[in-house]
Design a protein around this motif. Sequence first.
Motif, mmCIF file in Angstrom:
data_model
loop_
_atom_site.group_PDB
_atom_site.id
_atom_site.type_symbol
_atom_site.label_atom_id
_atom_site.label_comp_id
_atom_site.label_asym_id
_atom_site.label_seq_id
_atom_site.Cartn_x
_atom_site.Cartn_y
_atom_site.Cartn_z
ATOM 1 N N ALA A 285 -12.750 52.827 15.587
ATOM 2 C CA ALA A 285 -12.758 53.464 16.906
ATOM 3 C C ALA A 285 -13.296 54.883 16.802
ATOM 4 O O ALA A 285 -13.123 55.565 15.785
ATOM 5 N N GLY B 219 -17.565 45.195 24.886
ATOM 6 C CA GLY B 219 -17.559 46.108 23.741
ATOM 7 C C GLY B 219 -18.356 45.519 22.586
ATOM 8 O O GLY B 219 -18.191 44.358 22.235
ATOM 9 N N ASP C 170 -15.298 55.004 35.451
ATOM 10 C CA ASP C 170 -14.516 54.494 34.313
ATOM 11 C C ASP C 170 -13.018 54.689 34.575
ATOM 12 O O ASP C 170 -12.234 54.925 33.657
ATOM 13 N N HIS D 142 -17.610 51.288 21.625
ATOM 14 C CA HIS D 142 -16.385 52.087 21.476
ATOM 15 C C HIS D 142 -16.047 52.299 20.012
ATOM 16 O O HIS D 142 -15.203 53.128 19.683
ATOM 17 N N SER E 180 -21.079 48.453 26.083
ATOM 18 C CA SER E 180 -20.395 49.643 25.578
ATOM 19 C C SER E 180 -20.289 49.604 24.075
ATOM 20 O O SER E 180 -20.209 48.536 23.476
ATOM 21 N N PHE F 226 -20.191 58.236 24.111
ATOM 22 C CA PHE F 226 -18.739 58.063 24.201
ATOM 23 C C PHE F 226 -17.920 59.006 23.307
ATOM 24 O O PHE F 226 -16.945 59.615 23.777
ATOM 25 N N TYR G 128 -22.933 57.277 15.527
ATOM 26 C CA TYR G 128 -22.698 56.566 16.787
ATOM 27 C C TYR G 128 -24.023 56.228 17.472
ATOM 28 O O TYR G 128 -24.253 55.089 17.887
ATOM 29 N N HIS H 205 -12.329 45.224 30.525
ATOM 30 C CA HIS H 205 -12.808 45.130 29.138
ATOM 31 C C HIS H 205 -12.905 43.684 28.659
ATOM 32 O O HIS H 205 -11.967 42.904 28.828
ATOM 33 N N ASP I 271 -13.170 42.549 25.117
ATOM 34 C CA ASP I 271 -13.137 42.914 23.701
ATOM 35 C C ASP I 271 -12.559 41.749 22.918
ATOM 36 O O ASP I 271 -11.595 41.113 23.357
#
Length: 288
Positions: A149, A110, A253, A139, A137, A188, A166, A54, A56
């Motif tokens: 989230a 992210g 994943d 998230h 991605s 997701f 989303y 990740h 992030d």
Amino acid sequence: MPPAQQPASGSWSPPVDNHVHTQWSWDAPREASMARSCEQAVAAGLPGLAFTDHLDFTTWTDGDQIGALNLDPHRYSRMHLIDLDGYYATLQECRQRYPELRILSGIEIGEAHLWGASAAATVARTAPAGPDRILGSLHAIPCHGRLTAADDLYRLMPPDEVMHSYLAELLRLVEGSDLFQVLAHIDFPRRMWPWSAGPYSEQAFEAEYRAVLRALAAGDRVLEVNTKSPLLSAELVGWWREAGGKAVSFGSDAHQPWRVGDKFKLAVDMVEAAGFRAGRDRFDFWRR
Ligand SMILES: [Zn+2]
Ligand SMILES: [Zn+2]
């Protein structure tokens, strides 16, 4: 008598797992291990795997859109920036220890559209080669002044509204960042779809899926089939083909080594049913 066309057992050749996490991801469980993931890949007969830990961010810099939006980005206390030097050192060790595997470098960014400047600066640090795989991605999405989230969204709005919001933000991600090559786990929040809402229906969100797929295909990028999420239908991957999509990536994943390559046979059968085939070699994406 068995059917004559039945393939010999063992003839199945799995693709590369292009989405694997290690101890260098901030959300790594105790058992996360790059070396064990390599062992699992060898045991499962995978030709290779990509370690996409990740990326992030929790604080923004000039040029990040999230600053202009004035959103609170820090949704988990243990979230922290990846130690790229540590990651690359472990990657080198694994490449020496497992020469039979093609070990790709990678990163899972992210919300790359909100962190454009920060993400681009980090990727530039990996120059000249750069990561072999860059996953994009989503998230979390902006909601009530916070980057929220996906699991929290279900506490804030009805389930179908979660998916509408989303997928609308996902379109902004695809249109707003060209830093990534592969779109990870397209739906997701479907992972947390509540039982009480009844069975999840891809068709209920078809227009939004198709809009995302068209934008992704326009940039000649790659759709991931993620085997941690509920498996996409062949019909949805057919929407990808109709949108002009040319390539599919397989990703477990996995955050635990034992999940590397998990459910790949199911995923491969589904992608094949949607009209895609293995690419130019065993390390390539699948192509139409
Ligand atoms: Zn992810
Ligand atoms: Zn991931």
